[in-house]
Structures are given as C-alpha cells and as structure tokens.
Design a protein around this motif. Sequence first.
Motif, PDB file in Angstrom:
ATOM      1  N   TRP A  40      13.931  25.887 -22.346  1.00 18.02           N
ATOM      2  CA  TRP A  40      12.503  25.791 -22.030  1.00 18.02           C
ATOM      3  C   TRP A  40      11.780  27.077 -22.414  1.00 18.02           C
ATOM      4  N   TYR A  41      12.465  28.223 -22.254  1.00 18.46           N
ATOM      5  CA  TYR A  41      11.855  29.492 -22.660  1.00 18.46           C
ATOM      6  C   TYR A  41      11.377  29.417 -24.112  1.00 18.46           C
ATOM      7  N   GLU A  42      12.223  28.919 -24.989  1.00 23.30           N
ATOM      8  CA  GLU A  42      11.881  28.847 -26.407  1.00 23.30           C
ATOM      9  C   GLU A  42      10.763  27.845 -26.671  1.00 23.30           C
ATOM     10  N   GLU A  43      10.844  26.696 -26.035  1.00 23.92           N
ATOM     11  CA  GLU A  43       9.801  25.683 -26.222  1.00 23.92           C
ATOM     12  C   GLU A  43       8.455  26.192 -25.712  1.00 23.92           C
ATOM     13  N   GLU A  63       6.116  32.224 -43.160  1.00 25.31           N
ATOM     14  CA  GLU A  63       6.832  32.546 -41.920  1.00 25.31           C
ATOM     15  C   GLU A  63       8.001  33.467 -42.265  1.00 25.31           C
ATOM     16  N   LEU A  64       8.036  34.625 -41.652  1.00 29.91           N
ATOM     17  CA  LEU A  64       9.100  35.587 -41.895  1.00 29.91           C
ATOM     18  C   LEU A  64      10.157  35.474 -40.801  1.00 29.91           C
ATOM     19  N   GLY A  69      14.749  26.813 -38.458  1.00 32.41           N
ATOM     20  CA  GLY A  69      13.594  26.012 -38.847  1.00 32.41           C
ATOM     21  C   GLY A  69      12.904  25.216 -37.762  1.00 32.41           C
ATOM     22  N   VAL A  70      13.207  25.485 -36.499  1.00 28.61           N
ATOM     23  CA  VAL A  70      12.569  24.723 -35.421  1.00 28.61           C
ATOM     24  C   VAL A  70      11.068  24.994 -35.379  1.00 28.61           C
ATOM     25  N   LEU A  71      10.666  26.264 -35.412  1.00 30.04           N
ATOM     26  CA  LEU A  71       9.239  26.589 -35.464  1.00 30.04           C
ATOM     27  C   LEU A  71       8.650  26.211 -36.816  1.00 30.04           C
ATOM     28  N   SER A  72       9.425  26.348 -37.871  1.00 33.32           N
ATOM     29  CA  SER A  72       8.948  26.031 -39.219  1.00 33.32           C
ATOM     30  C   SER A  72       8.436  24.596 -39.299  1.00 33.32           C
ATOM     31  N   GLU A  73       9.163  23.691 -38.700  1.00 30.58           N
ATOM     32  CA  GLU A  73       8.768  22.278 -38.733  1.00 30.58           C
ATOM     33  C   GLU A  73       7.399  22.072 -38.092  1.00 30.58           C
ATOM     34  N   LEU A  74       7.151  22.763 -37.004  1.00 30.94           N
ATOM     35  CA  LEU A  74       5.856  22.642 -36.322  1.00 30.94           C
ATOM     36  C   LEU A  74       4.750  23.302 -37.134  1.00 30.94           C
ATOM     37  N   LEU A  75       5.049  24.446 -37.749  1.00 34.79           N
ATOM     38  CA  LEU A  75       4.067  25.114 -38.601  1.00 34.79           C
ATOM     39  C   LEU A  75       3.718  24.256 -39.814  1.00 34.79           C
ATOM     40  N   ALA A  76       4.694  23.531 -40.321  1.00 33.45           N
ATOM     41  CA  ALA A  76       4.456  22.678 -41.485  1.00 33.45           C
ATOM     42  C   ALA A  76       3.407  21.614 -41.202  1.00 33.45           C
ATOM     43  N   HIS A  77       3.344  21.164 -39.967  1.00 36.06           N
ATOM     44  CA  HIS A  77       2.358  20.153 -39.594  1.00 36.06           C
ATOM     45  C   HIS A  77       0.961  20.751 -39.410  1.00 36.06           C
ATOM     46  N   ARG A  90      23.255  30.446 -43.936  1.00 37.64           N
ATOM     47  CA  ARG A  90      23.435  29.264 -43.080  1.00 37.64           C
ATOM     48  C   ARG A  90      22.128  28.868 -42.408  1.00 37.64           C
ATOM     49  N   ALA A  91      21.349  29.845 -41.962  1.00 32.69           N
ATOM     50  CA  ALA A  91      20.054  29.541 -41.347  1.00 32.69           C
ATOM     51  C   ALA A  91      19.151  28.835 -42.343  1.00 32.69           C
ATOM     52  N   VAL A  92      19.152  29.294 -43.585  1.00 36.92           N
ATOM     53  CA  VAL A  92      18.317  28.677 -44.628  1.00 36.92           C
ATOM     54  C   VAL A  92      18.763  27.241 -44.877  1.00 36.92           C
ATOM     55  N   GLU A  93      20.068  27.002 -44.920  1.00 34.43           N
ATOM     56  CA  GLU A  93      20.569  25.635 -45.095  1.00 34.43           C
ATOM     57  C   GLU A  93      20.062  24.724 -43.983  1.00 34.43           C
ATOM     58  N   LEU A  94      20.150  25.195 -42.750  1.00 34.74           N
ATOM     59  CA  LEU A  94      19.726  24.395 -41.595  1.00 34.74           C
ATOM     60  C   LEU A  94      18.229  24.129 -41.630  1.00 34.74           C
ATOM     61  N   ALA A  95      17.453  25.150 -41.995  1.00 38.29           N
ATOM     62  CA  ALA A  95      15.994  24.984 -42.075  1.00 38.29           C
ATOM     63  C   ALA A  95      15.631  23.991 -43.179  1.00 38.29           C
ATOM     64  N   LYS A  96      16.304  24.061 -44.307  1.00 43.01           N
ATOM     65  CA  LYS A  96      16.036  23.111 -45.389  1.00 43.01           C
ATOM     66  C   LYS A  96      16.329  21.684 -44.954  1.00 43.01           C
TER      67      LYS A  96
END
Length: 242
Positions: A40-43, A63-64, A69-77, A90-96
Amino acid sequence: MNHTSKDSLANSSQYSAYSDSYFDELYNDNTDPWQYQTRWYEERKRNTCLALLPQPHYKCAIELGCGNGVLSELLAHRSQALISIDGNYRAVELAKERLAALPHAKVIQGIVPEKLFSLKELVGQKSLSSEDNSINQPPFDLIVISEILYYLSSKDVDAVINWALHNLALNGTLLCCHWRYAIDGFAMTGEVVHQRLHQAFSVANEKNHHAFNRQSQMIDSDFLLDIWQRSSTSVAMQENLI
C-alpha cells in the motif's frame, strides 16, 4: 526505483556511484524486489505523484529509473509518448513486458546520466536532441525522477539536475520523489537530493527571472515530493480561477 528492504536485499558494501552488482542482486530471481504491486505504501505514493501532476496529459514524457515499469504503465496513460530508462537489464525486460500493449511507450537500458546524452541516437528522433534548436524548445514536457538520484555519485546527481533544467519544455513539469531515510551502502540521501534540486532551481530562477515555479511540495513522513513547472502559472491560474 525504490528503497524498501534494502538491508535484507543487498550487502552493506559502500557504493560511490551507480552499482550494477547491487541491482543485479535485487533482481536475482525476483520480478518485484520492492513489492510495487503489493505494498500500500507504494500504491499510495504513486497515486500521490499522479494526482499532483499539474497537467492531465503530456506530449512527451521521460522517466528516469523505471524499475519493472509499474509507474511507467500509469505514466503512459497520461502521455502521448513516454521514454523510460533503467540501468538494470532484468528491470528493462520486465518493464518492456508490462508496456508491450502501449506502443507509444519505449523502454531503454542505460546508466543515468550518461544515457541521457545519447537519446537522439537511441530514440531516433531529431527532436530529442538538446542540440536541435530549430524550434528553440526542449524536448520533454514531463520529466519524472523517482527513487533514483541517491544511487548516484554527487557529481552525477548534479549532472542529472542540470540536464533536467535544460531539457524541460516551456510549461513543462518536473516531478522528483525520493525516500527520506538512509539507504545501506549509499552516502547520498533523499533529503540531500531535494536540497540540491531546490538550490539548482533557485539559481536558475535568479538568472532567468523566475522561469521555474514549484507547483507542489509534499513532505511526507517517509518520502519527499517536489513538482516544478517551467511556468509561473498555477493550476488555478490555468483554468482562470484566479
């Protein structure tokens, strides 16, 4: 990127700058090392950041430190085009994977700040080059710097802030959010990062007659959030309420 449970996820070695091994360890057999999707802290923090953005939509956002990519998805909208950067493979793979259904969102791997200076070649758009002065307009109208700067050296922190000052479009927004507590193994803190940000923008305002306005400042018990606009117009002013 974030902070939570650093002591249990990485050793106590001292890092003077960004460390590949530190983040490799965090993502080893773990797709969500900071529990972005369950805490919940993160959300709450994400919702706060998004709610305080002074514009409903942005043309070109960057986004730096995108992590998985959890925040990235919301920013994309909220963006017509989004570039998300992270240093960990690995983080980049997951975000993609998360952004696969959003073709206007691009995820690239690279260490900040070095990667910021090669965006023209990486993205293949002339307008992303800081050297392109044909329209005298910096490329990004939203720059998001969240939970990343305290992983960098002091010199690199200043380089990122200077880059942001020169690449934020007129009427654009800079969002900066960081954990307030010390991170085991790193000398930089969120408090210092935001102090440097404030100092840099204050100097820029002295030189350019209040070119940047701090739209919002939130001092939470756990994190700091600053939102700056390259404009002297508040949200109420934009909608003619004042």
